[in-house]
Design an enzyme around this catalytic site. Structure first.
Site, short mmCIF file in Angstrom:
data_model
loop_
_atom_site.label_atom_id
_atom_site.label_comp_id
_atom_site.label_asym_id
_atom_site.label_seq_id
_atom_site.Cartn_x
_atom_site.Cartn_y
_atom_site.Cartn_z
N ALA A 129 0.86 -1.18 0.00
CA ALA A 129 0.00 0.00 0.00
C ALA A 129 0.90 1.23 0.00
O ALA A 129 2.06 1.17 0.41
CB ALA A 129 -0.88 -0.02 1.23
N GLY A 136 0.70 -5.06 0.96
CA GLY A 136 -0.51 -5.16 0.14
C GLY A 136 -0.23 -5.81 -1.21
O GLY A 136 -1.13 -6.40 -1.82
N GLU A 144 -0.38 -9.39 -0.55
CA GLU A 144 -1.79 -9.71 -0.29
C GLU A 144 -2.60 -9.72 -1.59
O GLU A 144 -3.50 -10.54 -1.77
CB GLU A 144 -2.36 -8.70 0.71
CG GLU A 144 -1.77 -8.90 2.10
CD GLU A 144 -2.08 -7.77 3.07
OE1 GLU A 144 -1.92 -6.59 2.68
OE2 GLU A 144 -2.46 -8.05 4.21
N GLU A 199 5.01 -4.96 6.99
CA GLU A 199 4.28 -3.87 7.66
C GLU A 199 4.80 -3.61 9.06
O GLU A 199 4.79 -2.48 9.54
CB GLU A 199 2.78 -4.19 7.71
CG GLU A 199 2.07 -4.17 6.37
CD GLU A 199 2.05 -5.52 5.65
OE1 GLU A 199 2.90 -6.39 5.96
OE2 GLU A 199 1.17 -5.69 4.79
#
Ligand code: HXC
Length: 259
Positions: free
Chosen positions: A67, A110, A113, A133
């Site tokens: 992200a 992300g 993911e 993260e």
């Protein structure tokens, strides 16, 4: 539709669409606009009868490095709640057609993911997977603690999530996270080859088979078996079932229409 941060080729090869994440300078960091574009494109391709399989890729250096940290940096919990970015991810998860991630370079946070949200992962030798993260004071938020654990088991998932260390393509293959590794110059070709194998099948059967396999993660064995059985019966209402079995009997290749 014109997009800024993704490129879409609905007929990259027969019955197969290619979606390319395209923020190369930022290593395809997944900002909100990119994710919104991806959601819209996948919905459009899912509704397009000429598309049977979708391949999602980035570039050689990065599938996606996570992200967009710069976009998230100043946000409060309530900002994040109100932005509700995960409704976008929930929509992406609803894609009914087979979705293959072609991953080279970084698939982090992300990005990892997103690859795991796809149904299969074809990786280049340079691919690296990680949930880093924790190094920026947070934790995975788009399925990393759940899908990674289901894919690679608790021991490795816990280590990746708690240390933020990346794993190589070789380790990812050994752990069961990815389907195969190929040299970097052919990772997209290989993903397209896999897509072509699936695109030759009945698209109706592929959709219901995908739904059934995914159900294995959500239900008890008995409930999963029930859904499987009902989907199996349902396919006997399709022209593709008639064609597939008839073609077998007549010793010819089936011509599936997706009906
Ligand atoms: C915003 C990013 C970014 C990210 C890289 N960039 N990752 N920008 N968000 N996630 C930007 C860098 O700031 C830099 O921009 C440019 O991309 C190139 O990156 P470098 O760091 O210079 O490259 P390199 O030294 O090769 O290091 C690559 C890297 C590193 C190891 C991948 O960039 C990195 O650690 N990135 C962050 C990875 C991460 O923590 N991901 C998880 C994010 S949180 P400038 O302008 O400086 O040149 C997350 C939560 C998901 O994903 C929750 C659900 C959505």
């Amino acid at each position: 539709m014109a997009y800024e941060f993704i490129q879409v080729e609905p007929q990259y090869q027969p019955h197969t669409a290619l979606v390319r994440l395209n923020r190369p300078k930022e290593l395809n960091a997944l900002n909100l606009q990119l994710m919104g574009e991806l959601r819209d494109a996948l919905k459009e391709l899912d509704d397009d009868d000429n598309v049977r399989v979708i391949v999602l890729t980035g570039n050689e250096r990065a599938f996606a490095a996570g992200a967009d940290i710069k976009q998230m940096a100043g946000k409060t919990a309530i900002d994040m709640l109100n932005i509700d970015q995960f409704s976008t991810w929930d929509q992406i998860k609803k894609t009914k057609k087979p979705l293959i991630a072609a991953v080279s370079g970084f698939a982090l946070g992300g990005g990892c993911e997103l690859a795991m949200t796809c149904d299969m992962i074809v990786a280049s030798e340079t691919a690296q997977f990680g949930q880093p993260e924790i190094k920026i004071g947070v934790m995975p938020g788009a399925g990393g603690t759940q899908r990674l654990t289901r894919a690679v088991g608790k021991a490795r998932a816990m280590e990746m999530v708690l240390t933020g260390k990346f794993i190589s393509a070789d380790e990812a293959l050994a752990a069961g996270l990815i389907n195969r590794i190929v040299p970097v110059d052919i990772y997209l070709t290989e993903a397209m080859r896999l897509a072509a194998d699936i695109a030759r099948m009945s698209p109706v059967a592929a959709k219901l088979a995908k739904e059934s396999v995914n159900q294995a993660f959500n239900t008890s064995l008995d409930e999963g078996l029930l859904l499987e059985r009902k989907n199996f019966y349902l396919l006997f209402a399709s022209e593709d079932q008639t064609e597939g079995m008839q073609a077998f009997v007549e010793k010819r290749k089936p011509d599936f229409k997706g009906r």
